[in-house]
Design a protein around this motif. Structure first.
Motif, PDB file in Angstrom:
ATOM      1  N   ARG A 134       0.858  -1.191   0.000  1.00 47.44           N
ATOM      2  CA  ARG A 134       0.000   0.000   0.000  1.00 47.44           C
ATOM      3  C   ARG A 134       0.887   1.232   0.000  1.00 47.44           C
ATOM      4  NH1 ARG A 134      -4.966  -0.871   4.184  1.00 47.44           N
ATOM      5  NH2 ARG A 134      -6.096  -2.383   2.945  1.00 47.44           N
ATOM      6  N   GLY A 135       0.670   2.079  -0.991  1.00 48.89           N
ATOM      7  CA  GLY A 135       1.473   3.303  -1.103  1.00 48.89           C
ATOM      8  C   GLY A 135       2.950   3.014  -1.255  1.00 48.89           C
ATOM      9  N   GLY A 136       3.304   1.829  -1.788  1.00 49.73           N
ATOM     10  CA  GLY A 136       4.711   1.478  -1.996  1.00 49.73           C
ATOM     11  C   GLY A 136       5.334   0.718  -0.827  1.00 49.73           C
ATOM     12  N   TYR A 137       4.567   0.473   0.265  1.00 51.50           N
ATOM     13  CA  TYR A 137       5.103  -0.215   1.447  1.00 51.50           C
ATOM     14  C   TYR A 137       4.404  -1.569   1.624  1.00 51.50           C
ATOM     15  CZ  TYR A 137       6.743   4.491   2.550  1.00 51.50           C
ATOM     16  OH  TYR A 137       7.349   5.727   2.491  1.00 51.50           O
TER      17      TYR A 137
ATOM     18  N   MET B  45       8.102   4.244  -6.342  1.00 50.97           N
ATOM     19  CA  MET B  45       8.763   5.544  -6.494  1.00 50.97           C
ATOM     20  C   MET B  45       8.442   6.478  -5.334  1.00 50.97           C
ATOM     21  SD  MET B  45      10.937   6.381  -8.788  1.00 50.97           S
ATOM     22  CE  MET B  45      11.731   4.859  -9.223  1.00 50.97           C
ATOM     23  N   ILE B  46       7.357   6.200  -4.600  1.00 51.32           N
ATOM     24  CA  ILE B  46       6.991   7.099  -3.484  1.00 51.32           C
ATOM     25  C   ILE B  46       8.071   7.041  -2.390  1.00 51.32           C
ATOM     26  CG2 ILE B  46       5.244   7.686  -1.745  1.00 51.32           C
ATOM     27  CD1 ILE B  46       3.156   6.420  -3.693  1.00 51.32           C
ATOM     28  N   PRO B  47       8.349   5.844  -1.813  1.00 50.52           N
ATOM     29  CA  PRO B  47       9.417   5.817  -0.799  1.00 50.52           C
ATOM     30  C   PRO B  47      10.783   6.219  -1.358  1.00 50.52           C
ATOM     31  CG  PRO B  47       8.487   3.597  -1.149  1.00 50.52           C
ATOM     32  CD  PRO B  47       7.632   4.558  -1.900  1.00 50.52           C
ATOM     33  N   LYS B  48      11.027   5.887  -2.624  1.00 53.19           N
ATOM     34  CA  LYS B  48      12.342   6.184  -3.214  1.00 53.19           C
ATOM     35  C   LYS B  48      12.577   7.693  -3.323  1.00 53.19           C
ATOM     36  CE  LYS B  48      13.144   2.897  -6.093  1.00 53.19           C
ATOM     37  NZ  LYS B  48      13.734   2.095  -5.023  1.00 53.19           N
ATOM     38  N   MET B  49      11.615   8.419  -3.883  1.00 49.70           N
ATOM     39  CA  MET B  49      11.813   9.850  -4.065  1.00 49.70           C
ATOM     40  C   MET B  49      11.691  10.597  -2.737  1.00 49.70           C
ATOM     41  SD  MET B  49      12.761   9.662  -7.077  1.00 49.70           S
ATOM     42  CE  MET B  49      13.401  11.330  -7.025  1.00 49.70           C
ATOM     43  N   THR B  50      10.847  10.076  -1.816  1.00 52.86           N
ATOM     44  CA  THR B  50      10.780  10.676  -0.473  1.00 52.86           C
ATOM     45  C   THR B  50      12.152  10.545   0.187  1.00 52.86           C
ATOM     46  OG1 THR B  50       8.468   9.993  -0.329  1.00 52.86           O
ATOM     47  CG2 THR B  50       9.525  10.625   1.739  1.00 52.86           C
ATOM     48  N   ALA B  51      12.787   9.389   0.013  1.00 53.56           N
ATOM     49  CA  ALA B  51      14.112   9.150   0.602  1.00 53.56           C
ATOM     50  C   ALA B  51      15.131  10.149   0.050  1.00 53.56           C
ATOM     51  CB  ALA B  51      14.555   7.721   0.306  1.00 53.56           C
ATOM     52  N   CYS B  52      15.112  10.364  -1.260  1.00 49.11           N
ATOM     53  CA  CYS B  52      16.058  11.318  -1.868  1.00 49.11           C
ATOM     54  C   CYS B  52      15.816  12.723  -1.336  1.00 49.11           C
ATOM     55  CB  CYS B  52      15.915  11.327  -3.388  1.00 49.11           C
ATOM     56  SG  CYS B  52      16.495   9.819  -4.146  1.00 49.11           S
ATOM     57  N   LEU B  53      14.539  13.088  -1.268  1.00 49.68           N
ATOM     58  CA  LEU B  53      14.174  14.427  -0.792  1.00 49.68           C
ATOM     59  C   LEU B  53      14.666  14.625   0.642  1.00 49.68           C
ATOM     60  CD1 LEU B  53      12.523  16.999  -1.449  1.00 49.68           C
ATOM     61  CD2 LEU B  53      10.551  15.878  -0.429  1.00 49.68           C
ATOM     62  N   GLU B  54      14.366  13.649   1.507  1.00 42.00           N
ATOM     63  CA  GLU B  54      14.747  13.791   2.914  1.00 42.00           C
ATOM     64  C   GLU B  54      16.267  13.813   3.080  1.00 42.00           C
ATOM     65  OE1 GLU B  54      10.658  11.962   4.836  1.00 42.00           O
ATOM     66  OE2 GLU B  54      12.490  10.753   4.991  1.00 42.00           O
ATOM     67  N   ALA B  55      16.970  13.044   2.246  1.00 46.34           N
ATOM     68  CA  ALA B  55      18.439  13.033   2.339  1.00 46.34           C
ATOM     69  C   ALA B  55      18.988  14.415   2.000  1.00 46.34           C
ATOM     70  CB  ALA B  55      19.019  11.975   1.400  1.00 46.34           C
ATOM     71  N   VAL B  56      18.529  14.997   0.898  1.00 48.94           N
ATOM     72  CA  VAL B  56      19.085  16.283   0.451  1.00 48.94           C
ATOM     73  C   VAL B  56      18.658  17.410   1.397  1.00 48.94           C
ATOM     74  CG1 VAL B  56      19.208  17.927  -1.465  1.00 48.94           C
ATOM     75  CG2 VAL B  56      19.322  15.472  -1.928  1.00 48.94           C
ATOM     76  N   VAL B  57      17.399  17.369   1.848  1.00 51.89           N
ATOM     77  CA  VAL B  57      16.948  18.370   2.825  1.00 51.89           C
ATOM     78  C   VAL B  57      17.770  18.216   4.122  1.00 51.89           C
ATOM     79  CG1 VAL B  57      14.989  19.048   4.296  1.00 51.89           C
ATOM     80  CG2 VAL B  57      14.628  18.662   1.856  1.00 51.89           C
ATOM     81  N   GLY B  58      18.150  16.976   4.437  1.00 47.31           N
ATOM     82  CA  GLY B  58      18.920  16.699   5.653  1.00 47.31           C
ATOM     83  C   GLY B  58      20.406  16.995   5.533  1.00 47.31           C
TER      84      GLY B  58
ATOM     85  N   LEU C 151      24.116  10.051  -1.745  1.00 51.52           N
ATOM     86  CA  LEU C 151      23.304   8.835  -1.634  1.00 51.52           C
ATOM     87  C   LEU C 151      23.023   8.360  -3.054  1.00 51.52           C
ATOM     88  CD1 LEU C 151      21.239   6.849  -0.206  1.00 51.52           C
ATOM     89  CD2 LEU C 151      19.541   8.666  -0.435  1.00 51.52           C
ATOM     90  N   VAL C 152      23.339   7.103  -3.344  1.00 50.02           N
ATOM     91  CA  VAL C 152      23.060   6.552  -4.676  1.00 50.02           C
ATOM     92  C   VAL C 152      22.107   5.371  -4.505  1.00 50.02           C
ATOM     93  CG1 VAL C 152      24.022   5.586  -6.802  1.00 50.02           C
ATOM     94  CG2 VAL C 152      25.391   7.175  -5.450  1.00 50.02           C
ATOM     95  N   ILE C 153      21.006   5.384  -5.247  1.00 44.73           N
ATOM     96  CA  ILE C 153      20.014   4.304  -5.153  1.00 44.73           C
ATOM     97  C   ILE C 153      19.981   3.535  -6.472  1.00 44.73           C
ATOM     98  CG2 ILE C 153      17.540   3.811  -4.906  1.00 44.73           C
ATOM     99  CD1 ILE C 153      17.295   6.130  -2.982  1.00 44.73           C
ATOM    100  N   LEU C 154      20.280   2.240  -6.400  1.00 43.55           N
ATOM    101  CA  LEU C 154      20.249   1.398  -7.608  1.00 43.55           C
ATOM    102  C   LEU C 154      18.915   0.670  -7.688  1.00 43.55           C
ATOM    103  CD1 LEU C 154      23.392   1.555  -6.787  1.00 43.55           C
ATOM    104  CD2 LEU C 154      23.623  -0.372  -8.318  1.00 43.55           C
ATOM    105  N   THR C 155      18.214   0.849  -8.799  1.00 41.48           N
ATOM    106  CA  THR C 155      16.915   0.203  -8.950  1.00 41.48           C
ATOM    107  C   THR C 155      16.796  -0.450 -10.321  1.00 41.48           C
ATOM    108  OG1 THR C 155      14.544   0.567  -8.712  1.00 41.48           O
ATOM    109  CG2 THR C 155      15.798   2.414  -9.614  1.00 41.48           C
ATOM    110  N   ASP C 156      15.555  -0.708 -10.763  1.00 41.79           N
ATOM    111  CA  ASP C 156      15.376  -1.430 -12.031  1.00 41.79           C
ATOM    112  C   ASP C 156      14.742  -0.570 -13.113  1.00 41.79           C
ATOM    113  OD1 ASP C 156      12.826  -1.227 -11.023  1.00 41.79           O
ATOM    114  OD2 ASP C 156      12.256  -3.276 -11.524  1.00 41.79           O
TER     115      ASP C 156
ATOM    116  N   ASP D 279      14.897   2.155   1.094  1.00 39.16           N
ATOM    117  CA  ASP D 279      15.243   3.502   0.607  1.00 39.16           C
ATOM    118  C   ASP D 279      15.233   4.483   1.778  1.00 39.16           C
ATOM    119  OD1 ASP D 279      15.309   2.843  -2.217  1.00 39.16           O
ATOM    120  OD2 ASP D 279      13.125   2.666  -2.096  1.00 39.16           O
ATOM    121  N   SER D 280      14.195   4.367   2.637  1.00 38.56           N
ATOM    122  CA  SER D 280      14.111   5.337   3.722  1.00 38.56           C
ATOM    123  C   SER D 280      15.180   5.064   4.773  1.00 38.56           C
ATOM    124  CB  SER D 280      12.693   5.438   4.293  1.00 38.56           C
ATOM    125  OG  SER D 280      12.360   4.282   4.968  1.00 38.56           O
ATOM    126  N   ALA D 281      15.538   3.795   4.990  1.00 37.45           N
ATOM    127  CA  ALA D 281      16.639   3.494   5.922  1.00 37.45           C
ATOM    128  C   ALA D 281      17.956   4.079   5.401  1.00 37.45           C
ATOM    129  CB  ALA D 281      16.768   1.982   6.096  1.00 37.45           C
ATOM    130  N   ALA D 282      18.190   3.938   4.088  1.00 41.51           N
ATOM    131  CA  ALA D 282      19.431   4.458   3.487  1.00 41.51           C
ATOM    132  C   ALA D 282      19.496   5.976   3.634  1.00 41.51           C
ATOM    133  CB  ALA D 282      19.501   4.053   2.012  1.00 41.51           C
TER     134      ALA D 282
END
Ligand SMILES: Nc1ncnc2c1ncn2[C@@H]1O[C@H](COP(=O)(O)OP(=O)(O)O)[C@@H](O)[C@H]1O
Ligand SMILES: CC(=O)N[C@@H](CCC(=O)OP(=O)(O)O)C(=O)O
Length: 300
Positions: free
Chosen positions: A90-93, A254-267, A215-220, A200-203
């Protein structure tokens, strides 16, 4: 003979250009921590895992300090299916029950972490060290739901990382080792309970806590598509402001993935990149060339 020599000279020139292009990046990333998230969809065959292990060893011996956080979504789903348990997202989780959390732990810490560490160790004995988010106080989690069609839905034993104690990871990195980390966390509100954390969110949480350079995320997939599944809409660079606006329109993984990128850069992480892990050694192109590949998230 002339044509053969010309071709050989051209090959040398091309190789030299690639090697010298990497100098700027070798200098920029020297001794810097880079968190690399290896997605379950990017490790679907053993040769991709082997190439990934080679890349991590390459980064380490090039003077960078890689920290690996891995996923394993498809592998968890396969193990659950063998046990006759259906997966629901649900919602990517993944909706996680008290039965499935044991499978999540077993697949992530018991299987995938060990496999990856074993492959990295082939390059030097003891190079990798497996650390679960449940070890050494690494992660503390708190349960979360997901928003689907404007409604908050329950995900069961799924959490966000809310505390990170990076001591064990820093000790490993300072000893020249490559930590290989599984995304599972103790529930801070319920002692003895574990939570399933999206990798993604743990990373992302770990990258912020470590003050990682990247942060580099490898996906498909090749990266983020603005109008998924329109293959013409690949985004090569996006800033945090634009990504915040785009986020509510994204779907599934893509929801958790892009949220993870956003939070990393904001952080405070300078850059987060999503790249296609199905292409062997794509991470070397991303890190060591000017144009990079995939989608890069940068501060606004
Ligand atoms: N806008 C989008 N851009 C790219 N991929 C998308 C998008 N929306 C949904 N997806 C899907 O998200 C998937 C990647 O997420 P996920 O399956 O969770 O990967 P991983 O196992 O690497 O974490 C892609 O394979 C694609 O099917
Ligand atoms: C809560 C949640 O969804 N957890 C993920 C953890 C693994 C993961 O994130 O794996 P990928 O990176 O391969 O997607 C899951 O159970 O599938």
């Amino acid at each position: 003979m002339g044509a053969f020599r010309k071709a050989a000279e051209l090959e040398v020139t091309t190789k030299t250009a690639v090697l010298i292009e990497s100098l700027a990046w070798l200098k920029q990333f020297n001794e810097k921590i880079m968190v690399v998230k290896f997605g379950g969809n990017a490790m679907v065959d053993e040769s991709l895992q082997r190439a990934f292990a080679e890349d991590m060893a390459y980064l380490r011996f090039a003077g960078i300090r890689p920290v690996v956080v891995h996923g394993g979504g498809p592998q968890i789903s396969a193990r659950l299916a063998e046990l006759g348990i259906q997966s629901e997202f649900r919602g990517g989780y993944r909706v996680t029950t008290s039965e499935s959390i044991e499978v999540v732990r077993d697949v992530l810490s018991g299987q995938i972490s060990r496999e990856l560490a074993g492959m990295i160790d082939k390059h030097q004995d003891g190079l990798a060290i497996t650390i679960s988010g449940e070890d050494a106080n690494l992660f503390g989690g708190r349960r979360r739901g997901a928003v689907v069609d404007g409604e908050t839905v329950d995900l069961g034993l799924v959490g966000d990382v809310v505390t990170v104690d990076p001591t064990a990871v820093l000790e490993a990195v300072n000893a020249g080792r490559i930590p290989v980390i599984a995304s599972i966390a103790p529930d801070l509100d319920q002692p003895g309970q574990s939570l399933n954390i999206n990798a993604d969110s743990a990373a992302s949480a770990l990258a912020v806590a470590l003050g990682a350079e990247k942060l580099v995320i490898l996906t498909d997939v090749a990266g983020l598509y603005r109008d998924w599944p329109d293959r013409e809409s690949l985004v090569s660079i996006i800033d945090t402001e634009e990504l915040t606006e785009l986020l509510p329109a994204l779907e599934s993984g893509m929801i958790p993935k892009m949220t993870a990128c956003l939070e990393a850069v904001v952080g405070g992480v300078a850059k987060a990149a999503i790249i296609d892990g199905r292409t062997p050694h794509s991470i070397l192109v991303e890190i060591f060339t000017h144009s990079g590949i995939g989608t890069e998230v940068v501060p606004a």
